[in-house]
Design a protein around this motif. Structure first.
Motif, short mmCIF file in Angstrom:
data_model
loop_
_atom_site.label_atom_id
_atom_site.label_comp_id
_atom_site.label_asym_id
_atom_site.label_seq_id
_atom_site.Cartn_x
_atom_site.Cartn_y
_atom_site.Cartn_z
N ARG A 102 0.85 -1.19 0.00
CA ARG A 102 0.00 0.00 0.00
C ARG A 102 0.88 1.24 0.00
O ARG A 102 1.71 1.42 0.88
CB ARG A 102 -0.91 0.01 1.23
CG ARG A 102 -1.86 1.20 1.27
CD ARG A 102 -2.89 1.07 2.39
NE ARG A 102 -2.34 0.64 3.65
CZ ARG A 102 -1.85 1.46 4.58
NH1 ARG A 102 -1.81 2.76 4.38
NH2 ARG A 102 -1.39 0.97 5.73
N ARG A 103 0.73 2.07 -1.00
CA ARG A 103 1.50 3.30 -1.14
C ARG A 103 0.85 4.40 -0.34
O ARG A 103 -0.33 4.68 -0.50
CB ARG A 103 1.55 3.70 -2.62
CG ARG A 103 2.28 4.99 -2.90
CD ARG A 103 2.10 5.36 -4.39
NE ARG A 103 2.69 6.62 -4.69
CZ ARG A 103 2.09 7.80 -4.52
NH1 ARG A 103 0.87 7.86 -4.05
NH2 ARG A 103 2.71 8.91 -4.83
N GLU A 104 1.62 5.01 0.56
CA GLU A 104 1.13 6.18 1.30
C GLU A 104 1.61 7.45 0.64
O GLU A 104 0.85 8.40 0.46
CB GLU A 104 1.57 6.11 2.75
CG GLU A 104 0.89 4.96 3.49
CD GLU A 104 1.16 4.97 4.98
OE1 GLU A 104 1.64 6.00 5.51
OE2 GLU A 104 0.89 3.94 5.61
N THR A 105 2.89 7.48 0.28
CA THR A 105 3.48 8.58 -0.50
C THR A 105 4.50 7.94 -1.44
O THR A 105 4.72 6.73 -1.38
CB THR A 105 4.19 9.63 0.39
OG1 THR A 105 5.35 9.03 0.97
CG2 THR A 105 3.27 10.16 1.48
N GLY A 106 5.16 8.74 -2.23
CA GLY A 106 6.19 8.20 -3.12
C GLY A 106 7.39 7.65 -2.39
O GLY A 106 8.19 6.92 -2.97
N SER A 107 7.52 7.99 -1.10
CA SER A 107 8.68 7.52 -0.34
C SER A 107 8.28 6.73 0.92
O SER A 107 9.11 6.49 1.78
CB SER A 107 9.56 8.70 0.05
OG SER A 107 8.81 9.61 0.84
N LEU A 108 7.01 6.31 1.01
CA LEU A 108 6.54 5.55 2.16
C LEU A 108 5.47 4.55 1.73
O LEU A 108 4.52 4.92 1.04
CB LEU A 108 5.96 6.49 3.22
CG LEU A 108 5.40 5.85 4.49
CD1 LEU A 108 6.50 5.14 5.27
CD2 LEU A 108 4.72 6.91 5.35
N ALA A 109 5.66 3.29 2.12
CA ALA A 109 4.70 2.24 1.76
C ALA A 109 4.59 1.24 2.91
O ALA A 109 5.51 1.12 3.73
CB ALA A 109 5.13 1.53 0.48
N GLN A 110 3.48 0.54 2.94
CA GLN A 110 3.25 -0.53 3.91
C GLN A 110 3.26 -1.85 3.15
O GLN A 110 2.64 -1.96 2.08
CB GLN A 110 1.91 -0.34 4.64
CG GLN A 110 1.79 0.99 5.35
CD GLN A 110 2.83 1.20 6.43
OE1 GLN A 110 3.17 0.28 7.17
NE2 GLN A 110 3.36 2.41 6.52
N VAL A 111 3.96 -2.85 3.69
CA VAL A 111 4.10 -4.14 3.02
C VAL A 111 3.63 -5.25 3.96
O VAL A 111 4.01 -5.28 5.13
CB VAL A 111 5.58 -4.41 2.63
CG1 VAL A 111 5.72 -5.75 1.92
CG2 VAL A 111 6.12 -3.28 1.78
N GLU A 112 2.79 -6.14 3.45
CA GLU A 112 2.37 -7.33 4.17
C GLU A 112 2.64 -8.52 3.26
O GLU A 112 2.29 -8.49 2.08
CB GLU A 112 0.88 -7.30 4.50
CG GLU A 112 0.48 -6.22 5.46
CD GLU A 112 -1.01 -6.26 5.78
OE1 GLU A 112 -1.64 -7.32 5.65
OE2 GLU A 112 -1.53 -5.20 6.16
N SER A 113 3.27 -9.56 3.81
CA SER A 113 3.58 -10.72 2.98
C SER A 113 3.52 -11.99 3.82
O SER A 113 3.79 -11.96 5.03
CB SER A 113 4.98 -10.56 2.37
OG SER A 113 5.22 -11.56 1.40
N GLN A 114 3.16 -13.07 3.17
CA GLN A 114 3.14 -14.38 3.82
C GLN A 114 3.33 -15.45 2.77
O GLN A 114 3.09 -15.22 1.59
CB GLN A 114 1.83 -14.60 4.56
CG GLN A 114 0.60 -14.61 3.67
CD GLN A 114 -0.68 -14.78 4.48
OE1 GLN A 114 -0.66 -14.92 5.68
NE2 GLN A 114 -1.80 -14.76 3.79
N GLY A 115 3.80 -16.62 3.21
CA GLY A 115 4.00 -17.72 2.28
C GLY A 115 4.91 -18.77 2.86
O GLY A 115 5.01 -18.94 4.07
N ILE A 116 5.61 -19.46 1.96
CA ILE A 116 6.56 -20.52 2.32
C ILE A 116 7.89 -20.19 1.66
O ILE A 116 7.95 -19.92 0.47
CB ILE A 116 6.08 -21.91 1.83
CG1 ILE A 116 4.72 -22.27 2.42
CG2 ILE A 116 7.12 -22.97 2.12
CD1 ILE A 116 4.73 -22.59 3.90
N ALA A 117 8.96 -20.21 2.46
CA ALA A 117 10.31 -20.00 1.93
C ALA A 117 11.22 -21.04 2.57
O ALA A 117 11.26 -21.17 3.79
CB ALA A 117 10.81 -18.60 2.26
#
Length: 135
Positions: A102-117
């Protein structure tokens, strides 16, 4: 005769319109929101207190596969919005993930991730913030 010609013409117009709609829907998503993130050095601060991570962003797409950075994976775009994207990906060896950015500004974002590694599950949320130019 005229009525049947008009009806036939309407049918052709409807079919052509439906075909055009299918062609538009079949085009691949652009993920253009990621291109609106400023290129450069970014810091990821994980909500669980894990050590921060530095990453060099060129296109913004680097944020999609943070746990599979060097893997060639197939991607399926679930959401391609103006301020948020969600991508599910599958890599060789039963590794996969699903990431929302999710982009908040051009220099700030929120990241959520899940899976198998590496055969183990992962899940994280992080704040991504631009800190300067890449080294």
């Amino acid at each position: 005769m005229l009525k049947s010609s008009v009806a036939a013409l309407r049918s052709i117009v409807i079919v052509a319109g439906l075909a055009a709609g299918v062609a538009v829907a079949a085009q691949s998503p652009s993920l253009s929101m990621l291109g609106r993130l400023e290129p450069g050095q970014w810091q990821l601060r994980f909500r669980d207190g894990s050590p921060a991570q530095q990453i060099c962003l060129k296109t913004g797409r680097e944020l999609i596969q943070l746990r599979h950075q060097n893997s060639k994976c197939s991607r399926y775009v679930i959401e391609d919005g103006s301020d948020e994207v969600t991508v599910q990906y599958t890599c060789r060896g039963a590794n996969y993930g699903r990431t929302s950015i999710r982009r908040e500004t051009g220099s700030l974002a929120q990241v959520e991730s899940q899976g198998i590694a590496g055969g183990l599950p992962f899940q994280f949320t992080a704040e991504a913030r631009r800190t300067g130019t890449c080294r």
